[in-house]
Scaffold this motif. Structure first.
Motif, mmCIF file in Angstrom:
data_model
loop_
_atom_site.group_PDB
_atom_site.id
_atom_site.type_symbol
_atom_site.label_atom_id
_atom_site.label_comp_id
_atom_site.label_asym_id
_atom_site.label_seq_id
_atom_site.Cartn_x
_atom_site.Cartn_y
_atom_site.Cartn_z
ATOM 1 N N LEU A 198 -0.564 -2.511 -3.923
ATOM 2 C CA LEU A 198 -1.230 -3.704 -3.401
ATOM 3 C C LEU A 198 -2.377 -3.354 -2.462
ATOM 4 C CD1 LEU A 198 -1.267 -6.818 -2.974
ATOM 5 C CD2 LEU A 198 0.391 -6.457 -1.136
ATOM 6 N N CYS A 199 -2.160 -2.364 -1.586
ATOM 7 C CA CYS A 199 -3.117 -2.060 -0.535
ATOM 8 C C CYS A 199 -2.717 -0.739 0.105
ATOM 9 C CB CYS A 199 -3.099 -3.163 0.513
ATOM 10 S SG CYS A 199 -1.469 -3.350 1.289
ATOM 11 N N ALA A 200 -3.379 -0.411 1.203
ATOM 12 C CA ALA A 200 -2.929 0.712 2.025
ATOM 13 C C ALA A 200 -1.907 0.143 3.006
ATOM 14 C CB ALA A 200 -4.100 1.322 2.771
ATOM 15 N N TYR A 201 -0.757 0.778 3.069
ATOM 16 C CA TYR A 201 0.297 0.340 3.982
ATOM 17 C C TYR A 201 0.258 1.210 5.230
ATOM 18 C CZ TYR A 201 2.305 -2.373 0.158
ATOM 19 O OH TYR A 201 2.505 -3.283 -0.842
ATOM 20 N N HIS A 202 0.474 0.596 6.372
ATOM 21 C CA HIS A 202 0.516 1.317 7.644
ATOM 22 C C HIS A 202 1.901 1.133 8.248
ATOM 23 C CE1 HIS A 202 -3.772 2.349 7.936
ATOM 24 N NE2 HIS A 202 -3.908 1.277 7.176
ATOM 25 N N GLY A 203 2.734 2.138 8.053
ATOM 26 C CA GLY A 203 4.082 2.099 8.583
ATOM 27 C C GLY A 203 4.817 0.854 8.135
ATOM 28 N N ASN A 204 5.501 0.232 9.071
ATOM 29 C CA ASN A 204 6.264 -0.972 8.755
ATOM 30 C C ASN A 204 5.643 -2.215 9.388
ATOM 31 O OD1 ASN A 204 6.813 -0.381 11.405
ATOM 32 N ND2 ASN A 204 9.024 -0.568 11.243
ATOM 33 N N ARG A 205 4.302 -2.131 9.604
ATOM 34 C CA ARG A 205 3.711 -3.284 10.285
ATOM 35 C C ARG A 205 2.413 -3.826 9.712
ATOM 36 N NH1 ARG A 205 0.081 -1.435 15.098
ATOM 37 N NH2 ARG A 205 -0.052 -3.651 15.270
ATOM 38 N N ALA A 206 1.700 -3.081 8.867
ATOM 39 C CA ALA A 206 0.372 -3.586 8.483
ATOM 40 C C ALA A 206 0.016 -3.303 7.030
ATOM 41 C CB ALA A 206 -0.698 -2.979 9.389
ATOM 42 N N LEU A 207 -0.786 -4.207 6.490
ATOM 43 C CA LEU A 207 -1.421 -4.050 5.185
ATOM 44 C C LEU A 207 -2.914 -3.950 5.444
ATOM 45 C CD1 LEU A 207 0.316 -6.970 3.221
ATOM 46 C CD2 LEU A 207 1.210 -4.700 3.695
#
Length: 134
Positions: free
Chosen positions: A91-100
């Motif tokens: 879907l996108c770049a994920y940043h840990g457990n908090r951000a797209l």
């Protein structure tokens, strides 16, 4: 839209502002379709935030350090981002457990992102379900 939120929208770079307005429309539409009640729009940590009763807040912003990116934030102590990553690994770049993270100049993937928003806005009804009932 309250004045603080409106002012923050105006401070975003043009591409980010376009994505932010698109995301706002999507959040409002999903809340209305699911009859989730009024949406609170506010600034949290300087970021535009949306919340409804029974849901987990959704925040969004563009960062000076990454002007080409648009970020959507979720509460880090939920299973939301981990579930999104499992459902939509590309879907996108994920940043840990908090951000797209999305590229500001590209259209938002509205179908997948709509599902993610619905899961967040109904989180407290779903949090006990495997994969949030997705």
């Amino acid at each position: 839209m309250n004045k603080d939120v409106q002012d923050r929208f105006e401070q975003l770079p043009p591409q980010g502002r376009s994505r932010a307005k698109e995301l706002r429309r999507l959040i409002i539409s999903i809340a209305e379709q699911n009859q989730l009640g009024p949406i609170e729009e506010a600034l949290k940590w300087g970021e535009i935030s949306f919340s409804v009763a029974g849901g987990s807040p959704i925040r969004m912003d563009c960062k000076v350090s990454s002007p080409e990116s648009f970020f959507v934030y979720f509460h880090c102590q939920t299973k939301l981002v981990d579930t999104f990553r499992e459902l939509y690994p590309n879907l996108c770049a994920y940043h840990g457990n908090r951000a797209l993270e999305f590229h500001s100049s590209e259209p938002l993937p509205s179908t997948e992102l709509s599902h993610c928003i619905e899961l967040a806005l109904t989180y407290h009804k779903r949090k006990h379900l495997p994969m949030l009932g997705a």
